[in-house]
Design a protein around this motif. Structure first.
Motif, PDB file in Angstrom:
ATOM      1  N   GLN A  50       0.837  -1.189   0.000  1.00  0.00           N
ATOM      2  CA  GLN A  50       0.000   0.000   0.000  1.00  0.00           C
ATOM      3  C   GLN A  50       0.874   1.241   0.000  1.00  0.00           C
ATOM      4  N   LYS A  51       0.703   2.076  -1.021  1.00  0.00           N
ATOM      5  CA  LYS A  51       1.427   3.335  -1.128  1.00  0.00           C
ATOM      6  C   LYS A  51       0.409   4.456  -1.229  1.00  0.00           C
ATOM      7  N   ALA A  52       0.362   5.279  -0.181  1.00  0.00           N
ATOM      8  CA  ALA A  52      -0.659   6.319  -0.058  1.00  0.00           C
ATOM      9  C   ALA A  52      -2.035   5.649  -0.100  1.00  0.00           C
ATOM     10  N   ASP A  53      -2.873   6.035  -1.062  1.00  0.00           N
ATOM     11  CA  ASP A  53      -4.214   5.446  -1.139  1.00  0.00           C
ATOM     12  C   ASP A  53      -4.314   4.398  -2.237  1.00  0.00           C
ATOM     13  N   LYS A  54      -3.164   3.906  -2.710  1.00  0.00           N
ATOM     14  CA  LYS A  54      -3.154   2.934  -3.802  1.00  0.00           C
ATOM     15  C   LYS A  54      -2.444   1.666  -3.366  1.00  0.00           C
ATOM     16  N   VAL A  55      -2.946   0.525  -3.817  1.00  0.00           N
ATOM     17  CA  VAL A  55      -2.335  -0.757  -3.513  1.00  0.00           C
ATOM     18  C   VAL A  55      -1.691  -1.307  -4.794  1.00  0.00           C
ATOM     19  N   GLU A  56      -0.392  -1.608  -4.720  1.00  0.00           N
ATOM     20  CA  GLU A  56       0.323  -2.165  -5.857  1.00  0.00           C
ATOM     21  C   GLU A  56       0.512  -3.661  -5.625  1.00  0.00           C
ATOM     22  N   ALA A  57      -0.003  -4.461  -6.544  1.00  0.00           N
ATOM     23  CA  ALA A  57       0.042  -5.910  -6.396  1.00  0.00           C
ATOM     24  C   ALA A  57       0.918  -6.535  -7.472  1.00  0.00           C
ATOM     25  N   THR A  58       1.665  -7.568  -7.103  1.00  0.00           N
ATOM     26  CA  THR A  58       2.481  -8.319  -8.042  1.00  0.00           C
ATOM     27  C   THR A  58       2.268  -9.809  -7.802  1.00  0.00           C
ATOM     28  N   LEU A  59       2.472 -10.570  -8.849  1.00  0.00           N
ATOM     29  CA  LEU A  59       2.321 -12.020  -8.772  1.00  0.00           C
ATOM     30  C   LEU A  59       3.503 -12.668  -9.489  1.00  0.00           C
ATOM     31  N   LYS A  60       4.129 -13.652  -8.832  1.00  0.00           N
ATOM     32  CA  LYS A  60       5.305 -14.293  -9.404  1.00  0.00           C
ATOM     33  C   LYS A  60       5.187 -15.806  -9.292  1.00  0.00           C
ATOM     34  N   ALA A  61       5.568 -16.484 -10.370  1.00  0.00           N
ATOM     35  CA  ALA A  61       5.638 -17.942 -10.379  1.00  0.00           C
ATOM     36  C   ALA A  61       7.061 -18.336 -10.748  1.00  0.00           C
ATOM     37  N   ALA A  62       7.659 -19.241  -9.968  1.00  0.00           N
ATOM     38  CA  ALA A  62       9.055 -19.627 -10.201  1.00  0.00           C
ATOM     39  C   ALA A  62       9.213 -21.136 -10.063  1.00  0.00           C
ATOM     40  N   TYR A  63      10.058 -21.669 -10.930  1.00  0.00           N
ATOM     41  CA  TYR A  63      10.357 -23.108 -10.860  1.00  0.00           C
ATOM     42  C   TYR A  63      11.856 -23.277 -11.065  1.00  0.00           C
ATOM     43  N   ALA A  64      12.491 -24.059 -10.224  1.00  0.00           N
ATOM     44  CA  ALA A  64      13.933 -24.272 -10.314  1.00  0.00           C
ATOM     45  C   ALA A  64      14.241 -25.758 -10.253  1.00  0.00           C
ATOM     46  N   ALA A  65      15.061 -26.215 -11.181  1.00  0.00           N
ATOM     47  CA  ALA A  65      15.579 -27.577 -11.184  1.00  0.00           C
ATOM     48  C   ALA A  65      17.098 -27.496 -11.162  1.00  0.00           C
ATOM     49  N   LYS A  66      17.756 -28.624 -11.180  1.00  0.00           N
ATOM     50  CA  LYS A  66      19.205 -28.631 -11.088  1.00  0.00           C
ATOM     51  C   LYS A  66      19.847 -27.941 -12.284  1.00  0.00           C
ATOM     52  N   LYS A  67      19.275 -28.165 -13.464  1.00  0.00           N
ATOM     53  CA  LYS A  67      19.887 -27.658 -14.689  1.00  0.00           C
ATOM     54  C   LYS A  67      19.299 -26.348 -15.191  1.00  0.00           C
ATOM     55  N   TYR A  68      18.101 -25.996 -14.729  1.00  0.00           N
ATOM     56  CA  TYR A  68      17.472 -24.791 -15.270  1.00  0.00           C
ATOM     57  C   TYR A  68      16.494 -24.197 -14.257  1.00  0.00           C
ATOM     58  N   SER A  69      16.091 -22.963 -14.522  1.00  0.00           N
ATOM     59  CA  SER A  69      15.084 -22.286 -13.700  1.00  0.00           C
ATOM     60  C   SER A  69      14.283 -21.341 -14.588  1.00  0.00           C
ATOM     61  N   VAL A  70      13.035 -21.144 -14.232  1.00  0.00           N
ATOM     62  CA  VAL A  70      12.136 -20.265 -14.983  1.00  0.00           C
ATOM     63  C   VAL A  70      11.300 -19.481 -13.979  1.00  0.00           C
ATOM     64  N   ASP A  71      11.146 -18.184 -14.203  1.00  0.00           N
ATOM     65  CA  ASP A  71      10.193 -17.430 -13.385  1.00  0.00           C
ATOM     66  C   ASP A  71       9.498 -16.381 -14.235  1.00  0.00           C
ATOM     67  N   VAL A  72       8.237 -16.160 -13.905  1.00  0.00           N
ATOM     68  CA  VAL A  72       7.394 -15.199 -14.610  1.00  0.00           C
ATOM     69  C   VAL A  72       6.730 -14.312 -13.566  1.00  0.00           C
ATOM     70  N   ALA A  73       6.805 -12.999 -13.751  1.00  0.00           N
ATOM     71  CA  ALA A  73       6.252 -12.064 -12.767  1.00  0.00           C
ATOM     72  C   ALA A  73       5.345 -11.059 -13.464  1.00  0.00           C
ATOM     73  N   LEU A  74       4.167 -10.853 -12.877  1.00  0.00           N
ATOM     74  CA  LEU A  74       3.234  -9.828 -13.337  1.00  0.00           C
ATOM     75  C   LEU A  74       3.337  -8.649 -12.386  1.00  0.00           C
ATOM     76  N   GLY A  75       3.791  -7.499 -12.892  1.00  0.00           N
ATOM     77  CA  GLY A  75       4.030  -6.342 -12.054  1.00  0.00           C
ATOM     78  C   GLY A  75       2.804  -5.483 -11.852  1.00  0.00           C
ATOM     79  N   ALA A  76       2.944  -4.478 -10.983  1.00  0.00           N
ATOM     80  CA  ALA A  76       1.838  -3.564 -10.704  1.00  0.00           C
ATOM     81  C   ALA A  76       1.472  -2.731 -11.927  1.00  0.00           C
ATOM     82  N   ASP A  77       2.404  -2.611 -12.877  1.00  0.00           N
ATOM     83  CA  ASP A  77       2.150  -1.856 -14.102  1.00  0.00           C
ATOM     84  C   ASP A  77       1.557  -2.731 -15.206  1.00  0.00           C
TER      85      ASP A  77
END
Length: 276
Positions: A50-77
């Motif tokens: 919460q910043k002033a009278d506005k709420v900024e929300a983000t959502l992130k999904a992440a997956y990590a294995a031994k050889k690779y990793s992937v993450d996707v994030a949806l920002g407040a913008d």
């Protein structure tokens, strides 16, 4: 073993003063984070600030294995940031890429290479005239020397260059950074006084104007398992943090900031709750 990467020279002091997982981060806005992991190993994190009278929300999904990793994030913008990494593409080589959708000009590829006495990181934008970032470091025993530069191929110009020298011992770190194209000098120091307490300091001097600023910090793990941290800046700004983990697993952090030279000024305060 590869030497300390350029970005990690003086890392302990950076984390203490600016915030990291080990010593906590000051949070002066109400913040709520919820993390859960699916049966397939995907970590989902939802955050609301919460910043002033506005709420900024983000959502992130992440997956990590031994050889690779992937993450996707949806920002407040409402922009989506996607990052993927491949480990050990070749001995000592890590390859990663990222993009911010819908702006395809943000796509870039990063190559990390580590070998004895050399750590190298190179990032190039996937455009016709990319910006190329290069960082390298070398070291011997506890000493590390590194530099970084950015080249704008569209302008055929060197747009950034920094040089750093550090000494990383088991219980303390000292670092000197010549930044902003040799316009700024930063000196930092951190010391683990005991396994539970750490002190740190940073001095920044602008060479063109001779302006000097400094900050001091102290963090301590309490016998209860909670964390307390204090930071004092040369302007008189005093920040305090208290972080604890409840029996049910939630992590709660409270932060307070006031002007030590003018106690009549309204203080800033905030909190963060992490649910896992």
């Amino acid at each position: 073993m590869a030497p300390t990467a350029f970005a990690d020279i003086g890392k302990a002091a950076k984390g203490l003063l600016s915030g990291d997982k080990a010593t906590g981060s000051f949070q002066f806005d109400p913040k709520l984070s919820v993390t859960s992991t699916t049966s397939s190993g995907v970590a989902l994190t939802a955050t609301a600030v919460q910043k002033a009278d506005k709420v900024e929300a983000t959502l992130k999904a992440a997956y990590a294995a031994k050889k690779y990793s992937v993450d996707v994030a949806l920002g407040a913008d409402n922009k989506v940031t996607a990052t993927a990494s491949l480990n050990e593409v070749a001995p000592g080589v890590k390859l990663s890429s990222s993009i911010v959708v819908p702006d395809v000009t943000t796509a870039k590829v990063t190559l990390d290479y580590g070998m004895p006495y050399l750590s190298l990181k190179s990032t190039i934008g996937l455009t016709a005239t990319p910006v190329v970032d290069i960082a390298a470091s070398t070291g011997y025993q506890s000493f590390v020397l590194g530099g970084e530069a950015s080249i704008d191929t569209a302008k055929s110009a060197l747009t950034k260059y920094n040089v750093a020298l550090g000494y990383h011992a088991a219980d303390f770190q000292v670092a000197a950074l010549l930044a902003d194209q040799a316009k700024t000098v930063k000196l930092s120091y951190s010391h683990n006084l005991t396994p539970a307490s750490t002190v740190g300091a940073e001095v920044v001097r602008k060479l063109a104007t001779s302006d000097t600023t400094f900050a001091l910090a102290y963090a301590r793990k309490l016998s209860t398992g909670a964390l307390a941290k204090f930071k004092l800046e040369n302007s008189g700004l005093l920040s305090a943090l208290y972080e604890t983990k409840l029996a049910s697993g939630e992590k709660v952090t409270g932060s307070l900031q006031l002007q030590a030279t003018n106690l009549s000024a309204a203080p800033k305060y905030g909190f963060a709750v992490d649910l896992a």
